[in-house]
Design a protein around this motif. Structure first.
Motif, mmCIF file in Angstrom:
data_model
loop_
_atom_site.group_PDB
_atom_site.id
_atom_site.type_symbol
_atom_site.label_atom_id
_atom_site.label_comp_id
_atom_site.label_asym_id
_atom_site.label_seq_id
_atom_site.Cartn_x
_atom_site.Cartn_y
_atom_site.Cartn_z
ATOM 1 N N ILE A 105 -61.390 -41.009 24.476
ATOM 2 C CA ILE A 105 -62.167 -39.794 24.156
ATOM 3 C C ILE A 105 -61.511 -38.998 23.023
ATOM 4 C CG2 ILE A 105 -63.037 -37.577 25.018
ATOM 5 C CD1 ILE A 105 -63.466 -38.885 27.739
ATOM 6 N N LEU A 135 -62.219 -29.077 23.684
ATOM 7 C CA LEU A 135 -62.795 -27.978 24.466
ATOM 8 C C LEU A 135 -61.697 -27.019 24.918
ATOM 9 C CD1 LEU A 135 -65.197 -26.751 25.976
ATOM 10 C CD2 LEU A 135 -64.788 -28.392 27.803
ATOM 11 N N HIS A 160 -57.439 -30.882 24.603
ATOM 12 C CA HIS A 160 -58.179 -31.638 25.618
ATOM 13 C C HIS A 160 -59.590 -31.903 25.111
ATOM 14 C CE1 HIS A 160 -59.574 -31.979 30.092
ATOM 15 N NE2 HIS A 160 -59.509 -33.128 29.483
ATOM 16 N N CYS A 196 -66.111 -35.269 27.101
ATOM 17 C CA CYS A 196 -67.505 -35.689 27.010
ATOM 18 C C CYS A 196 -68.286 -34.818 28.002
ATOM 19 C CB CYS A 196 -67.670 -37.154 27.406
ATOM 20 S SG CYS A 196 -67.017 -38.281 26.161
ATOM 21 N N ASP A 199 -68.818 -29.645 24.965
ATOM 22 C CA ASP A 199 -69.178 -28.733 26.045
ATOM 23 C C ASP A 199 -70.704 -28.661 26.187
ATOM 24 O OD1 ASP A 199 -68.689 -26.909 28.173
ATOM 25 O OD2 ASP A 199 -69.405 -25.318 26.884
ATOM 26 N N SER A 200 -71.183 -29.061 27.367
ATOM 27 C CA SER A 200 -72.631 -29.167 27.564
ATOM 28 C C SER A 200 -73.364 -27.840 27.318
ATOM 29 C CB SER A 200 -72.945 -29.715 28.957
ATOM 30 O OG SER A 200 -72.129 -29.132 29.924
ATOM 31 N N TYR A 212 -74.488 -20.426 35.651
ATOM 32 C CA TYR A 212 -73.646 -21.556 35.240
ATOM 33 C C TYR A 212 -72.190 -21.291 35.596
ATOM 34 C CZ TYR A 212 -71.574 -25.139 32.279
ATOM 35 O OH TYR A 212 -70.856 -26.209 31.819
ATOM 36 N N TYR A 272 -56.252 -44.340 33.575
ATOM 37 C CA TYR A 272 -56.181 -42.997 32.985
ATOM 38 C C TYR A 272 -56.554 -41.947 34.036
ATOM 39 C CZ TYR A 272 -57.432 -39.122 29.796
ATOM 40 O OH TYR A 272 -57.517 -37.912 29.155
HETATM 41 N N1 LIG Z 1 -67.453 -27.885 30.739
HETATM 42 C C1 LIG Z 1 -67.450 -29.186 30.111
HETATM 43 C C2 LIG Z 1 -66.720 -30.163 30.958
HETATM 44 C C3 LIG Z 1 -66.492 -31.464 30.242
HETATM 45 C C4 LIG Z 1 -65.509 -32.370 30.953
HETATM 46 O O1 LIG Z 1 -64.550 -31.906 31.584
HETATM 47 N N2 LIG Z 1 -65.722 -33.689 30.853
HETATM 48 C C5 LIG Z 1 -64.831 -34.658 31.461
HETATM 49 C C6 LIG Z 1 -65.632 -35.769 32.071
HETATM 50 S S1 LIG Z 1 -66.637 -35.194 33.363
HETATM 51 C C7 LIG Z 1 -63.951 -35.283 30.379
HETATM 52 O O2 LIG Z 1 -64.457 -35.592 29.310
HETATM 53 N N3 LIG Z 1 -62.652 -35.466 30.641
HETATM 54 C C8 LIG Z 1 -61.766 -36.034 29.671
HETATM 55 C C9 LIG Z 1 -60.377 -36.195 30.202
HETATM 56 O O3 LIG Z 1 -60.166 -36.009 31.411
HETATM 57 O O4 LIG Z 1 -59.498 -36.525 29.421
HETATM 58 C C10 LIG Z 1 -68.897 -29.605 29.836
HETATM 59 O O5 LIG Z 1 -69.809 -29.131 30.508
HETATM 60 O O6 LIG Z 1 -69.131 -30.368 28.889
#
Ligand SMILES: N[C@@H](CCC(=O)N[C@@H](CS)C(=O)NCC(=O)O)C(=O)O
Length: 222
Positions: free
Chosen positions: A19, A31, A40, A43, A57-58, A88, A117
């Motif tokens: 990622i 994000l 960090h 996705c 960030d969605s 939210y 990971y």
């Molecule tokens: N608030 C963010 C949360 C995004 C998030 O935390 N995504 C996780 C997957 S569910 C991720 O990409 N994690 C990457 C990692 O752990 O390195 C959103 O809504 O996009």
């Protein structure tokens, strides 16, 4: 949200360990900053070829799409923006109670590299060995009690709507976030699981109905 707006897109699936690299290559900003000070990357994220915008960030993605494509159905229907921000925030903060009880079922769905990971980073996040993250005994019962209370509250809010969605009969960002969590429960625990059975039955089946009402927007390979 892309499906709500009927915007054409291509989905790129990325393994967890890739990622950061893929995001950097695409110019997508991180994000958050991790506790160790490194960025960090997360996705989902989008790159809009029409404008060059690259967003993670969605919530921010949905806001961008509403402002960039104002002629399409809105993720945040006019007048509901503040309400959706509050919902939210509340939902996001509280859905986190699902994480510890779901983690052990997730690696089995991942590739080898993502599973490795996931084990490693979740152990750091929770500050304990991966196989000790999930609550047991009384703690597990308390977690389920918290989940039921949370979904009772969300159901009572939905019950005040004039339609099946949070904003009457128009699906919006809030509905997609709740349905995203319900869909995760279904996929992670599996349709035959006791946990999915619980979610199907609580609040008079409201959450399965929400999933089915949003099925037309669930395709991710448009
Ligand atoms: N608030 C963010 C949360 C995004 C998030 O935390 N995504 C996780 C997957 S569910 C991720 O990409 N994690 C990457 C990692 O752990 O390195 C959103 O809504 O996009």
């Amino acid at each position: 949200v892309l499906n709500l707006k009927k915007l054409p897109y291509q989905t790129v699936y990325v393994e967890f360990p890739d990622i950061a690299r893929v995001s950097k290559q695409a110019g997508i900003p991180p994000l958050l900053v991790k506790p160790d000070g490194t960025p960090h990357y997360t996705c989902p994220a989008i790159v809009d070829d029409a404008t060059g915008a690259a967003i993670s960030d969605s919530y921010k993605i949905a806001e961008y799409l509403d402002s960039q494509y104002p002629e399409t159905p809105r993720a945040f229907p006019e007048g509901t923006e503040a309400l959706q921000a509050a919902f939210y925030r509340y939902a996001n903060d509280n859905f986190s109670c699902l994480v510890p009880i779901m983690v052990s079922s997730i690696p089995g769905l991942l590739s080898h590299s993502s599973s490795e990971y996931y084990h490693r980073t979740l152990a750091v996040m929770f500050g304990k060995p991966f196989d000790q993250i999930g609550p047991v005994g009384e703690e597990l019962e308390k977690t389920w009690e918290k989940i039921r209370t949370l979904f009772d509250l969300l159901a009572s809010w939905y019950g005040k709507s004039s339609g099946v969605f949070m904003v009457g009969d128009k699906p919006s960002f809030t509905d997609f976030t709740v349905a995203g969590v319900i869909q995760s429960v279904k996929v992670i625990w599996g349709e035959g699981s006791q946990e999915w059975g619980t979610f199907k039955s609580i609040n008079d089946g409201r959450w399965v109905m929400l999933l089915s009402d949003l099925e037309g927007y669930a395709n991710v390979d448009a």
